[in-house]
Design a protein around this motif. Structure first.
Motif, PDB file in Angstrom:
ATOM      1  N   PRO A 185       0.853  -1.226   0.081  1.00 18.14           N
ATOM      2  CA  PRO A 185       0.017   0.046   0.098  1.00 18.14           C
ATOM      3  C   PRO A 185       0.969   1.050   0.002  1.00 18.14           C
ATOM      4  CG  PRO A 185       0.173  -0.929   2.303  1.00 18.14           C
ATOM      5  CD  PRO A 185       0.829  -1.896   1.128  1.00 18.14           C
ATOM      6  N   ASP A 186       0.198   2.348  -0.310  1.00 18.15           N
ATOM      7  CA  ASP A 186       0.843   3.581  -0.463  1.00 18.15           C
ATOM      8  C   ASP A 186       1.113   3.996   1.408  1.00 18.15           C
ATOM      9  OD1 ASP A 186       0.914   4.512  -3.072  1.00 18.15           O
ATOM     10  OD2 ASP A 186      -1.323   4.186  -2.722  1.00 18.15           O
ATOM     11  N   VAL A 187       0.042   3.877   2.140  1.00 17.15           N
ATOM     12  CA  VAL A 187       0.249   4.165   3.716  1.00 17.15           C
ATOM     13  C   VAL A 187      -0.232   3.193   4.438  1.00 17.15           C
ATOM     14  CG1 VAL A 187      -0.667   5.816   5.102  1.00 17.15           C
ATOM     15  CG2 VAL A 187      -0.401   6.465   2.736  1.00 17.15           C
ATOM     16  N   ALA A 188       0.553   3.013   5.658  1.00 20.44           N
ATOM     17  CA  ALA A 188       0.177   2.083   6.494  1.00 20.44           C
ATOM     18  C   ALA A 188      -0.608   2.846   7.550  1.00 20.44           C
ATOM     19  CB  ALA A 188       1.024   0.865   7.032  1.00 20.44           C
ATOM     20  N   VAL A 189      -1.855   2.751   8.241  1.00 15.72           N
ATOM     21  CA  VAL A 189      -2.223   3.514   9.405  1.00 15.72           C
ATOM     22  C   VAL A 189      -1.857   2.669  10.581  1.00 15.72           C
ATOM     23  CG1 VAL A 189      -4.152   4.692  10.522  1.00 15.72           C
ATOM     24  CG2 VAL A 189      -3.646   5.023   8.176  1.00 15.72           C
ATOM     25  N   MET A 190      -0.952   2.741  11.305  1.00 13.69           N
ATOM     26  CA  MET A 190      -0.353   2.118  12.616  1.00 13.69           C
ATOM     27  C   MET A 190      -0.832   2.430  14.115  1.00 13.69           C
ATOM     28  SD  MET A 190       1.289  -0.768  12.595  1.00 13.69           S
ATOM     29  CE  MET A 190       2.409  -0.651  11.046  1.00 13.69           C
ATOM     30  N   ASP A 191      -1.669   1.754  14.689  1.00 14.94           N
ATOM     31  CA  ASP A 191      -1.538   1.839  16.321  1.00 14.94           C
ATOM     32  C   ASP A 191      -0.449   1.293  16.904  1.00 14.94           C
ATOM     33  OD1 ASP A 191      -2.832   2.315  18.646  1.00 14.94           O
ATOM     34  OD2 ASP A 191      -3.803   0.533  18.936  1.00 14.94           O
ATOM     35  N   LEU A 192      -0.090   1.967  18.133  1.00  7.65           N
ATOM     36  CA  LEU A 192       1.320   1.649  18.551  1.00  7.65           C
ATOM     37  C   LEU A 192       1.144   0.249  19.542  1.00  7.65           C
ATOM     38  CD1 LEU A 192       2.885   5.001  19.438  1.00  7.65           C
ATOM     39  CD2 LEU A 192       3.309   3.496  17.558  1.00  7.65           C
ATOM     40  N   ALA A 240       9.900  -2.877  10.955  1.00  3.74           N
ATOM     41  CA  ALA A 240      10.063  -3.906   9.894  1.00  3.74           C
ATOM     42  C   ALA A 240       9.553  -3.389   8.503  1.00  3.74           C
ATOM     43  CB  ALA A 240       8.984  -5.104  10.551  1.00  3.74           C
ATOM     44  N   ILE A 241       8.385  -2.709   8.301  1.00  2.00           N
ATOM     45  CA  ILE A 241       8.037  -2.101   7.405  1.00  2.00           C
ATOM     46  C   ILE A 241       8.934  -1.211   6.546  1.00  2.00           C
ATOM     47  CG2 ILE A 241       6.027  -0.796   6.194  1.00  2.00           C
ATOM     48  CD1 ILE A 241       4.043  -2.017   8.420  1.00  2.00           C
ATOM     49  N   VAL A 242       9.324  -0.170   7.116  1.00  2.00           N
ATOM     50  CA  VAL A 242      10.378   0.606   6.655  1.00  2.00           C
ATOM     51  C   VAL A 242      11.719  -0.272   6.349  1.00  2.00           C
ATOM     52  CG1 VAL A 242      11.723   2.685   7.440  1.00  2.00           C
ATOM     53  CG2 VAL A 242       9.270   2.712   8.055  1.00  2.00           C
ATOM     54  N   GLY A 243      11.791  -1.191   7.196  1.00  2.00           N
ATOM     55  CA  GLY A 243      13.304  -1.857   6.986  1.00  2.00           C
ATOM     56  C   GLY A 243      13.162  -2.427   5.573  1.00  2.00           C
ATOM     57  N   GLU A 244      11.902  -2.830   5.310  1.00  2.00           N
ATOM     58  CA  GLU A 244      12.075  -3.547   4.203  1.00  2.00           C
ATOM     59  C   GLU A 244      11.813  -2.897   2.635  1.00  2.00           C
ATOM     60  OE1 GLU A 244       9.006  -6.452   4.029  1.00  2.00           O
ATOM     61  OE2 GLU A 244       9.623  -7.590   5.762  1.00  2.00           O
ATOM     62  N   ALA A 245      11.979  -1.393   2.842  1.00  2.00           N
ATOM     63  CA  ALA A 245      11.832  -0.409   1.794  1.00  2.00           C
ATOM     64  C   ALA A 245      10.970  -0.902   0.841  1.00  2.00           C
ATOM     65  CB  ALA A 245      13.184  -0.414   1.319  1.00  2.00           C
ATOM     66  N   SER A 246       9.690  -1.174   1.340  1.00  2.00           N
ATOM     67  CA  SER A 246       8.619  -1.407   0.450  1.00  2.00           C
ATOM     68  C   SER A 246       7.942  -0.314  -0.631  1.00  2.00           C
ATOM     69  CB  SER A 246       7.367  -2.169   1.137  1.00  2.00           C
ATOM     70  OG  SER A 246       7.053  -1.473   1.968  1.00  2.00           O
ATOM     71  N   GLY A 247       8.336   0.957  -0.179  1.00  2.00           N
ATOM     72  CA  GLY A 247       7.836   2.222  -0.621  1.00  2.00           C
ATOM     73  C   GLY A 247       6.354   2.494   0.408  1.00  2.00           C
ATOM     74  N   THR A 248       5.979   1.753   1.168  1.00  2.00           N
ATOM     75  CA  THR A 248       4.934   2.161   2.113  1.00  2.00           C
ATOM     76  C   THR A 248       5.135   3.027   3.287  1.00  2.00           C
ATOM     77  OG1 THR A 248       3.691  -0.030   1.606  1.00  2.00           O
ATOM     78  CG2 THR A 248       3.036   1.359   3.512  1.00  2.00           C
ATOM     79  N   GLU A 249       4.662   4.052   3.334  1.00  2.00           N
ATOM     80  CA  GLU A 249       4.791   5.068   4.480  1.00  2.00           C
ATOM     81  C   GLU A 249       3.784   4.810   5.594  1.00  2.00           C
ATOM     82  OE1 GLU A 249       7.437   6.951   4.282  1.00  2.00           O
ATOM     83  OE2 GLU A 249       7.778   7.470   2.527  1.00  2.00           O
ATOM     84  N   VAL A 250       4.343   4.914   6.789  1.00  2.00           N
ATOM     85  CA  VAL A 250       3.715   4.569   8.017  1.00  2.00           C
ATOM     86  C   VAL A 250       3.264   5.988   8.801  1.00  2.00           C
ATOM     87  CG1 VAL A 250       3.689   3.437  10.378  1.00  2.00           C
ATOM     88  CG2 VAL A 250       4.944   2.471   8.363  1.00  2.00           C
ATOM     89  N   LEU A 251       1.772   5.999   9.069  1.00  2.00           N
ATOM     90  CA  LEU A 251       1.248   6.960   9.702  1.00  2.00           C
ATOM     91  C   LEU A 251       0.850   6.464  10.942  1.00  2.00           C
ATOM     92  CD1 LEU A 251       0.060   9.826  10.012  1.00  2.00           C
ATOM     93  CD2 LEU A 251      -2.134   8.863   8.759  1.00  2.00           C
ATOM     94  N   VAL A 252       1.322   6.803  12.221  1.00  2.00           N
ATOM     95  CA  VAL A 252       0.957   6.472  13.645  1.00  2.00           C
ATOM     96  C   VAL A 252      -0.399   7.133  14.189  1.00  2.00           C
ATOM     97  CG1 VAL A 252       1.532   6.406  16.066  1.00  2.00           C
ATOM     98  CG2 VAL A 252       3.205   5.892  14.276  1.00  2.00           C
ATOM     99  N   ALA A 293       9.992   7.094  19.907  1.00  2.00           N
ATOM    100  CA  ALA A 293      10.163   5.749  19.297  1.00  2.00           C
ATOM    101  C   ALA A 293       9.449   5.565  18.053  1.00  2.00           C
ATOM    102  CB  ALA A 293       9.659   4.844  20.490  1.00  2.00           C
ATOM    103  N   ALA A 294       8.206   5.908  17.718  1.00  2.00           N
ATOM    104  CA  ALA A 294       7.676   6.006  16.440  1.00  2.00           C
ATOM    105  C   ALA A 294       8.464   6.551  15.419  1.00  2.00           C
ATOM    106  CB  ALA A 294       6.058   6.271  16.704  1.00  2.00           C
ATOM    107  N   ALA A 310      11.784   4.621  14.589  1.00  2.00           N
ATOM    108  CA  ALA A 310      11.318   3.496  13.869  1.00  2.00           C
ATOM    109  C   ALA A 310      11.128   3.761  12.420  1.00  2.00           C
ATOM    110  CB  ALA A 310      10.423   2.531  14.480  1.00  2.00           C
ATOM    111  N   GLY A 311      10.844   4.785  12.065  1.00  2.00           N
ATOM    112  CA  GLY A 311      10.721   5.546  10.504  1.00  2.00           C
ATOM    113  C   GLY A 311       9.234   5.907  10.300  1.00  2.00           C
ATOM    114  N   ALA A 312       8.351   6.058  11.294  1.00  2.00           N
ATOM    115  CA  ALA A 312       7.080   6.605  10.929  1.00  2.00           C
ATOM    116  C   ALA A 312       7.252   8.071  10.597  1.00  2.00           C
ATOM    117  CB  ALA A 312       6.180   6.591  12.176  1.00  2.00           C
ATOM    118  N   VAL A 313       6.545   8.380   9.271  1.00  2.00           N
ATOM    119  CA  VAL A 313       6.508   9.868   8.970  1.00  2.00           C
ATOM    120  C   VAL A 313       5.491  10.892   9.525  1.00  2.00           C
ATOM    121  CG1 VAL A 313       7.751   8.957   6.892  1.00  2.00           C
ATOM    122  CG2 VAL A 313       5.439   9.315   6.920  1.00  2.00           C
TER     123      VAL A 313
END
Length: 214
Positions: free
Chosen positions: A48-55, A68-80, A92-93, A96-99
């Protein structure tokens, strides 16, 4: 169309967010996860383009799932999207790479705009989260990596024993020091790493590979 994966351990929240996102013309939910592991798997499957992530989720929490998602360089950005605004969780978020970092009491349109902003390459921050980040920077409070390096060897040792589940009396016996000294080390460690209590300290220590005596 912006493709979205949702991750939250509460069924009511998952249904509500899915309905909200699907009510738009430019956003599409392609996967819904109940924990961090499911989120990582769904991102791998759907890209996906975006992962909406609870903590705070079972099995794998949102911080580690984000890493894990950011480390795989899948192109998916994480929104906490979470209920927590304390600076330790924000740091921490982001580490970990959340934008982006939004709180669950935000207006529905703010969440939708946040998802769109992340897809455009922007970094939306809830005003309360932004204030905490800016306050830490302006006052020189160290980030997570700096905080770990700033801990004294004894403070690090005490935190490891906290992760093992030892009480202050047991830590004192293990290290051959007094309970008062243990409390002093913990108080100092809390200030260095930016947490308020024992539980937050243990979680922080686990995230930074301090768990277990060495």
């Amino acid at each position: 169309m912006i493709r979205v994966v949702l991750a939250d351990d509460h069924a009511v929240v998952r249904r509500g967010l899915t309905g909200l996102i699907e009510s738009t013309e430019d956003l599409e939910v392609v996967g819904v996860a109940r924990d961090g592991n499911e989120a990582v798997d769904l991102v791998r499957e759907h890209r996906p383009d975006v992962a909406v992530m609870d903590l705070q989720m079972p099995v794998l929490d949102g911080v580690e799932a984000t890493r894990a998602i950011v480390g795989e360089a899948s192109g998916t950005e994480v929104l906490v999207l979470t209920s927590f605004s304390d600076h330790a969780r924000i740091d921490a978020a982001i580490e970990a790479g959340a934008v982006g970092y939004l709180l669950k009491d935000a207006e529905p349109e703010a969440l939708l705009d946040g998802i769109r902003a992340v897809a455009r390459g922007e970094s939306p921050l809830d005003p309360r989260a932004a204030r905490r980040v800016l306050s830490r920077r302006s006052t020189g409070v160290p980030g997570p990596d700096q905080a770990a390096a700033a801990l004294s060897p004894r403070e690090t040792e005490v935190l490891r024993l906290v992760v093992e589940g030892l009480l202050n009396k047991q830590i004192a016996q293990r290290l051959g020091i007094t309970e008062r000294t243990v409390k002093a080390h913990l108080t100092s460690a809390y200030q260095r790493i930016g947490v308020a209590d024992r539980t937050q300290a243990a979680l922080w220590a686990q995230r930074h590979d301090l768990g277990g005596s060495r």
